[in-house]
Design a protein around this motif. Structure first.
Motif, PDB file in Angstrom:
ATOM      1  N   MET A  16     -16.439  29.026 -35.960  1.00  0.00           N
ATOM      2  CA  MET A  16     -17.405  27.918 -36.650  1.00  0.00           C
ATOM      3  C   MET A  16     -18.795  28.016 -36.153  1.00  0.00           C
ATOM      4  SD  MET A  16     -14.592  26.630 -38.092  1.00  0.00           S
ATOM      5  CE  MET A  16     -15.755  25.447 -38.961  1.00  0.00           C
ATOM      6  N   ASP A  17     -18.985  28.804 -35.074  1.00  0.00           N
ATOM      7  CA  ASP A  17     -20.558  28.825 -34.940  1.00  0.00           C
ATOM      8  C   ASP A  17     -21.129  29.865 -35.426  1.00  0.00           C
ATOM      9  OD1 ASP A  17     -20.280  26.956 -32.919  1.00  0.00           O
ATOM     10  OD2 ASP A  17     -20.092  28.350 -31.282  1.00  0.00           O
ATOM     11  N   HIS A  18     -20.482  30.936 -36.025  1.00  0.00           N
ATOM     12  CA  HIS A  18     -21.207  32.116 -36.912  1.00  0.00           C
ATOM     13  C   HIS A  18     -20.867  32.458 -38.239  1.00  0.00           C
ATOM     14  CE1 HIS A  18     -21.259  33.153 -32.383  1.00  0.00           C
ATOM     15  NE2 HIS A  18     -22.311  33.622 -32.561  1.00  0.00           N
ATOM     16  N   LEU A  19     -19.658  31.823 -38.634  1.00  0.00           N
ATOM     17  CA  LEU A  19     -19.323  32.205 -40.204  1.00  0.00           C
ATOM     18  C   LEU A  19     -18.959  31.076 -40.915  1.00  0.00           C
ATOM     19  CD1 LEU A  19     -17.679  34.588 -37.832  1.00  0.00           C
ATOM     20  CD2 LEU A  19     -17.966  35.825 -40.096  1.00  0.00           C
ATOM     21  N   LEU A  20     -18.877  31.312 -42.005  1.00  0.00           N
ATOM     22  CA  LEU A  20     -18.345  30.308 -42.953  1.00  0.00           C
ATOM     23  C   LEU A  20     -16.888  30.736 -43.545  1.00  0.00           C
ATOM     24  CD1 LEU A  20     -21.528  29.861 -45.270  1.00  0.00           C
ATOM     25  CD2 LEU A  20     -20.663  28.161 -43.693  1.00  0.00           C
ATOM     26  N   PRO A  21     -15.753  30.228 -42.874  1.00  0.00           N
ATOM     27  CA  PRO A  21     -14.584  30.973 -43.061  1.00  0.00           C
ATOM     28  C   PRO A  21     -14.000  30.294 -44.519  1.00  0.00           C
ATOM     29  CG  PRO A  21     -14.570  29.058 -41.439  1.00  0.00           C
ATOM     30  CD  PRO A  21     -15.893  29.292 -41.869  1.00  0.00           C
ATOM     31  N   VAL A  22     -13.147  31.222 -45.165  1.00  0.00           N
ATOM     32  CA  VAL A  22     -12.632  31.004 -46.396  1.00  0.00           C
ATOM     33  C   VAL A  22     -11.086  31.518 -46.176  1.00  0.00           C
ATOM     34  CG1 VAL A  22     -12.536  30.832 -48.880  1.00  0.00           C
ATOM     35  CG2 VAL A  22     -14.899  30.951 -47.505  1.00  0.00           C
ATOM     36  N   ARG A  23     -10.314  30.874 -46.538  1.00  0.00           N
ATOM     37  CA  ARG A  23      -8.874  31.463 -46.742  1.00  0.00           C
ATOM     38  C   ARG A  23      -8.373  31.376 -48.186  1.00  0.00           C
ATOM     39  NH1 ARG A  23      -4.084  30.328 -42.307  1.00  0.00           N
ATOM     40  NH2 ARG A  23      -4.156  32.623 -42.163  1.00  0.00           N
ATOM     41  N   ILE A  24      -7.872  32.486 -48.491  1.00  0.00           N
ATOM     42  CA  ILE A  24      -7.458  32.740 -49.904  1.00  0.00           C
ATOM     43  C   ILE A  24      -5.802  33.496 -49.867  1.00  0.00           C
ATOM     44  CG2 ILE A  24      -7.914  34.039 -52.071  1.00  0.00           C
ATOM     45  CD1 ILE A  24     -10.839  34.522 -50.669  1.00  0.00           C
ATOM     46  N   PRO A  25      -4.849  32.779 -50.694  1.00  0.00           N
ATOM     47  CA  PRO A  25      -3.929  33.739 -50.832  1.00  0.00           C
ATOM     48  C   PRO A  25      -3.985  34.980 -51.213  1.00  0.00           C
ATOM     49  CG  PRO A  25      -3.564  31.394 -51.640  1.00  0.00           C
ATOM     50  CD  PRO A  25      -5.264  31.799 -51.514  1.00  0.00           C
ATOM     51  N   PHE A  26      -3.135  35.871 -50.552  1.00  0.00           N
ATOM     52  CA  PHE A  26      -3.415  37.369 -50.979  1.00  0.00           C
ATOM     53  C   PHE A  26      -3.053  37.468 -52.741  1.00  0.00           C
ATOM     54  CE2 PHE A  26       0.754  39.234 -51.807  1.00  0.00           C
ATOM     55  CZ  PHE A  26       1.814  38.158 -51.245  1.00  0.00           C
ATOM     56  N   ASN A  27      -2.110  36.830 -52.962  1.00  0.00           N
ATOM     57  CA  ASN A  27      -2.025  36.914 -54.535  1.00  0.00           C
ATOM     58  C   ASN A  27      -2.803  36.098 -55.422  1.00  0.00           C
ATOM     59  OD1 ASN A  27      -0.969  34.823 -53.532  1.00  0.00           O
ATOM     60  ND2 ASN A  27       1.122  35.015 -54.518  1.00  0.00           N
ATOM     61  N   HIS A  28      -3.875  35.762 -55.083  1.00  0.00           N
ATOM     62  CA  HIS A  28      -4.967  34.749 -55.950  1.00  0.00           C
ATOM     63  C   HIS A  28      -5.288  35.778 -57.107  1.00  0.00           C
ATOM     64  CE1 HIS A  28      -8.373  32.783 -57.137  1.00  0.00           C
ATOM     65  NE2 HIS A  28      -8.212  31.780 -56.467  1.00  0.00           N
ATOM     66  N   GLU A  29      -4.936  35.040 -58.308  1.00  0.00           N
ATOM     67  CA  GLU A  29      -5.108  35.860 -59.661  1.00  0.00           C
ATOM     68  C   GLU A  29      -6.591  36.340 -59.643  1.00  0.00           C
ATOM     69  OE1 GLU A  29      -4.062  33.503 -62.823  1.00  0.00           O
ATOM     70  OE2 GLU A  29      -4.482  34.999 -64.285  1.00  0.00           O
ATOM     71  N   ARG A  30      -7.672  35.833 -59.385  1.00  0.00           N
ATOM     72  CA  ARG A  30      -8.977  36.332 -59.365  1.00  0.00           C
ATOM     73  C   ARG A  30      -9.323  37.285 -58.284  1.00  0.00           C
ATOM     74  NH1 ARG A  30     -14.551  33.275 -59.751  1.00  0.00           N
ATOM     75  NH2 ARG A  30     -15.964  35.169 -59.142  1.00  0.00           N
ATOM     76  N   TYR A  31      -9.272  36.568 -56.903  1.00  0.00           N
ATOM     77  CA  TYR A  31      -9.808  37.463 -55.771  1.00  0.00           C
ATOM     78  C   TYR A  31      -9.052  38.432 -55.312  1.00  0.00           C
ATOM     79  CZ  TYR A  31     -13.400  33.483 -56.030  1.00  0.00           C
ATOM     80  OH  TYR A  31     -14.281  32.598 -56.733  1.00  0.00           O
ATOM     81  N   SER A  32      -7.815  38.302 -55.526  1.00  0.00           N
ATOM     82  CA  SER A  32      -6.895  39.602 -55.011  1.00  0.00           C
ATOM     83  C   SER A  32      -7.417  40.884 -55.818  1.00  0.00           C
ATOM     84  CB  SER A  32      -5.486  39.367 -55.343  1.00  0.00           C
ATOM     85  OG  SER A  32      -4.653  40.477 -55.004  1.00  0.00           O
ATOM     86  N   LYS A  33      -7.577  40.778 -57.087  1.00  0.00           N
ATOM     87  CA  LYS A  33      -7.974  41.899 -57.841  1.00  0.00           C
ATOM     88  C   LYS A  33      -9.517  42.288 -57.506  1.00  0.00           C
ATOM     89  CE  LYS A  33      -7.916  43.654 -62.560  1.00  0.00           C
ATOM     90  NZ  LYS A  33      -7.661  43.345 -63.951  1.00  0.00           N
ATOM     91  N   GLU A  34     -10.183  41.341 -57.501  1.00  0.00           N
ATOM     92  CA  GLU A  34     -11.931  41.315 -57.294  1.00  0.00           C
ATOM     93  C   GLU A  34     -12.248  42.192 -55.854  1.00  0.00           C
ATOM     94  OE1 GLU A  34     -14.143  38.029 -58.649  1.00  0.00           O
ATOM     95  OE2 GLU A  34     -15.693  38.393 -56.915  1.00  0.00           O
ATOM     96  N   TYR A  35     -11.368  41.719 -55.030  1.00  0.00           N
ATOM     97  CA  TYR A  35     -11.611  42.532 -53.527  1.00  0.00           C
ATOM     98  C   TYR A  35     -10.622  43.450 -53.327  1.00  0.00           C
ATOM     99  CZ  TYR A  35     -14.855  38.805 -52.816  1.00  0.00           C
ATOM    100  OH  TYR A  35     -16.013  38.082 -52.912  1.00  0.00           O
ATOM    101  N   SER A  36      -9.687  43.864 -54.617  1.00  0.00           N
ATOM    102  CA  SER A  36      -8.850  45.048 -54.192  1.00  0.00           C
ATOM    103  C   SER A  36      -7.939  44.842 -52.960  1.00  0.00           C
ATOM    104  CB  SER A  36      -9.374  46.368 -53.900  1.00  0.00           C
ATOM    105  OG  SER A  36     -10.398  46.579 -55.149  1.00  0.00           O
ATOM    106  N   ILE A  37      -7.273  43.664 -52.714  1.00  0.00           N
ATOM    107  CA  ILE A  37      -6.364  43.460 -51.685  1.00  0.00           C
ATOM    108  C   ILE A  37      -4.913  44.102 -51.797  1.00  0.00           C
ATOM    109  CG2 ILE A  37      -5.166  41.429 -50.326  1.00  0.00           C
ATOM    110  CD1 ILE A  37      -8.572  41.527 -50.408  1.00  0.00           C
TER     111      ILE A  37
END
Lengths: 151, 33
Positions: A16-37
């Motif tokens: 919380m002091d150093h980062l902006l944390p975001v949680r994303i389900p591994f099978n997210h249609e867009r981001y799973s592919k975009e970030y090659s999960i």
């Protein structure tokens, strides 16, 4: 991560002091592919321009996670050419988490950042000297092998 | 009782904040089970 690492108060405070944390389900249609999960957990740190600085796949203990995240902050600054804050971040990982799997990488990049900041090659030699003594079998020691030739 | 991590779910919003606040973003790709 949810059972062991994320509930630790020092981890909560650090994130919380150093980062902006975001949680994303591994099978997210867009981001799973975009970030090659390919596997979970996969942690990716983006710099302030949204570019990937580094990633880690697999479980990390609380101390390993903090070491990884601080190394990532250093890598983000390094990539942006902000060498002084990068060196400070690498130094923190190297000295505060010497038993971490990320310490050798921090020592390596600290030397490279010092070299790029000052144009003095001596810090590269110091990388090899430190790694060969403290982490003789680590991959970053092997990567620093040519620096042994620097006078 | 301590606090917990306040996870965002909107990547674009987090990146926009990162630019403004000059911070870095942590993306955690997890298995919701």
């Amino acid at each position: 991560m949810d059972a062991v690492t994320y509930p630790e108060q020092k981890v909560v405070d650090y994130i919380m002091d150093h980062l902006l944390p975001v949680r994303i389900p591994f099978n997210h249609e867009r981001y799973s592919k975009e970030y090659s999960i390919e596997w979970t957990p996969t942690l990716i740190v983006l710099d302030s321009d949204g570019k990937e600085a580094t990633r880690s796949t697999g479980f990390l203990s609380p101390d390993e996670l903090i070491a990884f995240l601080h190394l990532a902050i250093g890598r983000a600054n390094f990539a942006a050419g902000n060498f002084e804050p990068a060196i400070k971040a690498f130094d923190y990982v190297a000295e505060q988490f010497p038993k971490s799997a990320f310490a050798p990488e921090a020592i390596y990049y600290r030397g490279v950042a010092r070299y790029k900041h000052t144009k003095d090659a001596k810090p590269l030699r110091e990388v090899y000297d430190r790694l060969s003594v403290d982490y003789p079998e680590d991959q970053w020691t092997k990567k620093s092998y040519p620096y042994r030739l620097i006078a | 009782m301590g606090t917990t991590i306040s996870w965002e779910t909107d990547v674009e919003k987090a990146i926009a904040r990162a630019k403004t606040e000059k911070r870095v973003v942590l993306l955690d790709f997890f298995n919701p089970g």
